[in-house]
Motif scaffolding. Structure first.
Motif, mmCIF file in Angstrom:
data_model
loop_
_atom_site.group_PDB
_atom_site.id
_atom_site.type_symbol
_atom_site.label_atom_id
_atom_site.label_comp_id
_atom_site.label_asym_id
_atom_site.label_seq_id
_atom_site.Cartn_x
_atom_site.Cartn_y
_atom_site.Cartn_z
ATOM 1 N N SER A 106 -25.249 -28.973 13.935
ATOM 2 C CA SER A 106 -26.635 -29.284 13.628
ATOM 3 C C SER A 106 -27.245 -28.206 12.724
ATOM 4 C CB SER A 106 -27.451 -29.406 14.914
ATOM 5 O OG SER A 106 -27.303 -28.243 15.703
ATOM 6 N N ARG A 107 -28.297 -28.567 12.047
ATOM 7 C CA ARG A 107 -28.943 -27.680 11.070
ATOM 8 C C ARG A 107 -29.345 -26.360 11.731
ATOM 9 N NH1 ARG A 107 -31.715 -28.849 6.292
ATOM 10 N NH2 ARG A 107 -32.209 -26.906 5.228
ATOM 11 N N ARG A 108 -28.990 -25.233 11.110
ATOM 12 C CA ARG A 108 -29.265 -23.938 11.719
ATOM 13 C C ARG A 108 -30.321 -23.147 10.948
ATOM 14 N NH1 ARG A 108 -23.553 -21.900 14.298
ATOM 15 N NH2 ARG A 108 -22.782 -23.945 14.866
ATOM 16 N N SER A 109 -30.280 -23.242 9.624
ATOM 17 C CA SER A 109 -31.270 -22.508 8.827
ATOM 18 C C SER A 109 -31.365 -23.153 7.459
ATOM 19 C CB SER A 109 -30.861 -21.034 8.681
ATOM 20 O OG SER A 109 -29.621 -20.936 8.002
ATOM 21 N N ALA A 110 -32.420 -22.802 6.730
ATOM 22 C CA ALA A 110 -32.603 -23.374 5.393
ATOM 23 C C ALA A 110 -31.521 -22.898 4.439
ATOM 24 C CB ALA A 110 -33.978 -22.996 4.853
ATOM 25 N N GLU A 111 -31.002 -21.700 4.672
ATOM 26 C CA GLU A 111 -29.912 -21.159 3.868
ATOM 27 C C GLU A 111 -28.719 -20.881 4.783
ATOM 28 O OE1 GLU A 111 -31.561 -17.644 2.139
ATOM 29 O OE2 GLU A 111 -32.318 -18.727 0.395
ATOM 30 N N ILE A 112 -27.512 -20.988 4.237
ATOM 31 C CA ILE A 112 -26.311 -20.691 5.020
ATOM 32 C C ILE A 112 -26.211 -19.183 5.229
ATOM 33 C CG2 ILE A 112 -23.795 -20.772 5.064
ATOM 34 C CD1 ILE A 112 -23.923 -23.262 3.348
ATOM 35 N N THR A 113 -26.110 -18.787 6.461
ATOM 36 C CA THR A 113 -25.897 -17.373 6.775
ATOM 37 C C THR A 113 -24.399 -17.110 6.922
ATOM 38 O OG1 THR A 113 -25.980 -17.693 9.164
ATOM 39 C CG2 THR A 113 -28.081 -17.305 8.032
ATOM 40 N N THR A 114 -24.028 -15.853 6.776
ATOM 41 C CA THR A 114 -22.621 -15.490 6.954
ATOM 42 C C THR A 114 -22.152 -15.831 8.364
ATOM 43 O OG1 THR A 114 -22.844 -13.695 5.356
ATOM 44 C CG2 THR A 114 -20.968 -13.588 6.859
ATOM 45 N N GLU A 115 -23.024 -15.594 9.352
ATOM 46 C CA GLU A 115 -22.665 -15.885 10.737
ATOM 47 C C GLU A 115 -22.398 -17.372 10.935
ATOM 48 O OE1 GLU A 115 -24.451 -15.174 15.248
ATOM 49 O OE2 GLU A 115 -25.801 -15.159 13.520
ATOM 50 N N GLU A 116 -23.284 -18.212 10.383
ATOM 51 C CA GLU A 116 -23.112 -19.658 10.495
ATOM 52 C C GLU A 116 -21.823 -20.103 9.821
ATOM 53 O OE1 GLU A 116 -25.345 -23.755 8.943
ATOM 54 O OE2 GLU A 116 -26.245 -21.793 8.562
ATOM 55 N N TYR A 117 -21.574 -19.584 8.628
ATOM 56 C CA TYR A 117 -20.355 -19.938 7.893
ATOM 57 C C TYR A 117 -19.106 -19.561 8.686
ATOM 58 C CZ TYR A 117 -16.562 -19.566 4.546
ATOM 59 O OH TYR A 117 -15.341 -19.678 3.936
ATOM 60 N N GLU A 118 -19.064 -18.339 9.178
ATOM 61 C CA GLU A 118 -17.886 -17.880 9.921
ATOM 62 C C GLU A 118 -17.701 -18.669 11.210
ATOM 63 O OE1 GLU A 118 -15.671 -15.922 8.867
ATOM 64 O OE2 GLU A 118 -16.596 -14.813 7.240
ATOM 65 N N ASP A 119 -18.797 -18.948 11.890
ATOM 66 C CA ASP A 119 -18.743 -19.677 13.152
ATOM 67 C C ASP A 119 -18.156 -21.072 12.956
ATOM 68 O OD1 ASP A 119 -19.222 -20.113 15.888
ATOM 69 O OD2 ASP A 119 -21.213 -20.937 15.501
ATOM 70 N N LEU A 120 -18.672 -21.800 11.976
ATOM 71 C CA LEU A 120 -18.274 -23.190 11.782
ATOM 72 C C LEU A 120 -16.913 -23.324 11.100
ATOM 73 C CD1 LEU A 120 -21.755 -24.629 10.809
ATOM 74 C CD2 LEU A 120 -20.445 -25.192 12.847
ATOM 75 N N THR A 121 -16.660 -22.529 10.084
ATOM 76 C CA THR A 121 -15.387 -22.682 9.386
ATOM 77 C C THR A 121 -14.215 -22.154 10.208
ATOM 78 O OG1 THR A 121 -15.696 -20.604 8.169
ATOM 79 C CG2 THR A 121 -16.412 -22.645 7.083
ATOM 80 N N SER A 122 -14.447 -21.144 11.045
ATOM 81 C CA SER A 122 -13.339 -20.610 11.835
ATOM 82 C C SER A 122 -12.815 -21.646 12.816
ATOM 83 C CB SER A 122 -13.767 -19.346 12.592
ATOM 84 O OG SER A 122 -14.748 -19.639 13.576
ATOM 85 N N VAL A 123 -13.713 -22.457 13.366
ATOM 86 C CA VAL A 123 -13.297 -23.498 14.306
ATOM 87 C C VAL A 123 -12.814 -24.734 13.563
ATOM 88 C CG1 VAL A 123 -14.039 -25.045 16.151
ATOM 89 C CG2 VAL A 123 -14.815 -22.671 16.129
ATOM 90 N N HIS A 124 -13.640 -25.264 12.667
ATOM 91 C CA HIS A 124 -13.351 -26.568 12.079
ATOM 92 C C HIS A 124 -12.267 -26.504 11.008
ATOM 93 C CE1 HIS A 124 -16.493 -28.701 14.201
ATOM 94 N NE2 HIS A 124 -17.280 -27.670 13.986
ATOM 95 N N LEU A 125 -12.306 -25.520 10.147
ATOM 96 C CA LEU A 125 -11.341 -25.497 9.047
ATOM 97 C C LEU A 125 -10.105 -24.673 9.399
ATOM 98 C CD1 LEU A 125 -10.638 -26.531 6.303
ATOM 99 C CD2 LEU A 125 -11.987 -24.678 5.286
ATOM 100 N N ARG A 126 -10.308 -23.408 9.817
ATOM 101 C CA ARG A 126 -9.139 -22.612 10.188
ATOM 102 C C ARG A 126 -8.406 -23.240 11.368
ATOM 103 N NH1 ARG A 126 -10.845 -17.032 11.096
ATOM 104 N NH2 ARG A 126 -10.783 -17.243 13.361
ATOM 105 N N GLY A 127 -9.158 -23.760 12.332
ATOM 106 C CA GLY A 127 -8.527 -24.413 13.473
ATOM 107 C C GLY A 127 -7.666 -25.590 13.049
ATOM 108 N N THR A 128 -8.131 -26.368 12.067
ATOM 109 C CA THR A 128 -7.344 -27.500 11.583
ATOM 110 C C THR A 128 -6.110 -27.028 10.835
ATOM 111 O OG1 THR A 128 -9.368 -28.819 11.420
ATOM 112 C CG2 THR A 128 -7.445 -29.637 10.247
ATOM 113 N N VAL A 129 -6.266 -26.005 10.004
ATOM 114 C CA VAL A 129 -5.111 -25.449 9.292
ATOM 115 C C VAL A 129 -4.025 -25.031 10.278
ATOM 116 C CG1 VAL A 129 -4.306 -23.491 7.898
ATOM 117 C CG2 VAL A 129 -6.404 -24.695 7.259
ATOM 118 N N LEU A 130 -4.414 -24.299 11.315
ATOM 119 C CA LEU A 130 -3.430 -23.781 12.269
ATOM 120 C C LEU A 130 -2.796 -24.905 13.080
ATOM 121 C CD1 LEU A 130 -5.314 -20.599 13.549
ATOM 122 C CD2 LEU A 130 -3.426 -20.701 11.904
ATOM 123 N N CYS A 131 -3.608 -25.843 13.557
ATOM 124 C CA CYS A 131 -3.055 -26.935 14.359
ATOM 125 C C CYS A 131 -2.129 -27.824 13.530
ATOM 126 C CB CYS A 131 -4.182 -27.756 14.979
ATOM 127 S SG CYS A 131 -5.028 -26.897 16.341
#
Length: 261
Positions: A106-131
């Motif tokens: 869900s929407r977290r802020s008007a601009e993408i923060t580093t924390e938001e990017y790391e949080d979401l991509t580490s699970v959704h993208l890196r997790g998919t790569v590894l699996c």
């Protein structure tokens, strides 16, 4: 004239869509992943139900001896590697990966923060790569298998209520899915993605009623989806009925992504 003998090869007993197959399902502790585990077990598969939450134990206990639990953090390669090793130890092989594990976007802020990017991509993208990487390693020695990644309708178009980082990560899942399909198709690997629209999974019930009505109304069918409607498509894609289907992103969104606005 077509007769019963001509059709025998294309008929199957009801409830046996995945008979004899072994599936690793991530995110199986709750929501769509948990329902996928139930649908796959009901269709005859043996299932390694994997999750980080602890809910995987409840899923396995509820579904019986054909389902075994495993704790996994999909961001950690050693966890993912151990997950597939466990599936082979318990069931002897892996025929399918259904990768559902994720966190809300869900929407977290008007601009993408580093924390938001790391949080979401580490699970959704890196997790998919590894699996996907370790699914391929597990499947190729036994002749191949099927990967079903869970993407999102948010990867196809833009919704102002959804995090831009989430949409970007899920778009990456789509690209990865197609790349896996092309690169490993000659080795018997099929890879497809399910892109759910707004679905009445447990985490979405936390939204205010007016937001739920708004999101449900985006579908051409005028309603939200049910987790089983996502799981049924995943079961088809993992089955031999989808033997010539690979490299596609299937929106299971009630027509949301077909609309211009």
């Amino acid at each position: 004239m077509t007769n019963a003998d001509d059709l025998a090869g294309v008929l199957r007993p009801p409830g046996g869509l995945l008979e004899g197959k072994v599936a690793v399902i991530t995110g199986a502790g709750a929501g769509i992943g948990q329902v996928c585990a139930a649908v796959f077990a009901g269709e005859g598969a043996k299932v390694l139900a994997a999750d980080l939450s602890g809910g995987q134990d409840d899923t396995a206990a509820a579904l019986g001896p054909s389902v075994s639990p495993f704790r996994v953090d999909v961001r950690r390669e050693e966890d993912v590697e151990a997950m597939f090793a466990r599936a082979i130890e318990v069931f002897g092989r892996v025929d399918a990966l259904v990768h559902v594990a994720g966190i809300p976007g869900s929407r977290r802020s008007a601009e993408i923060t580093t924390e938001e990017y790391e949080d979401l991509t580490s699970v959704h993208l890196r997790g998919t790569v590894l699996c996907d990487k370790h699914a391929v390693r597990a499947m190729v020695p036994t002749g191949g298998g099927a990967i079903v990644n869970f993407s999102s309708a948010a990867s196809l178009n833009v919704d102002e209520r959804i995090s831009m980082a989430y949409s970007a990560a899920k778009a990456g899942v789509n690209a990865l899915t197609k790349a896996i399909a092309v690169q490993y198709g000659p080795q018997g690997i099929r890879a497809n993605a399910v892109a759910p629209g707004f679905t009445l999974s447990k985490k979405n019930f936390a939204a205010p009623p007016e937001i739920m009505r708004e999101l449900a109304g985006k579908a051409a069918l005028g309603r939200a989806g049910q987790p089983q409607e996502q799981a049924n498509v995943a079961a088809f894609l993992a089955s031999d009925l989808a033997s010539f289907v690979t490299g596609v992103i299937v929106p299971v969104d009630g027509g949301w992504s077909a609309k211009l606005a």
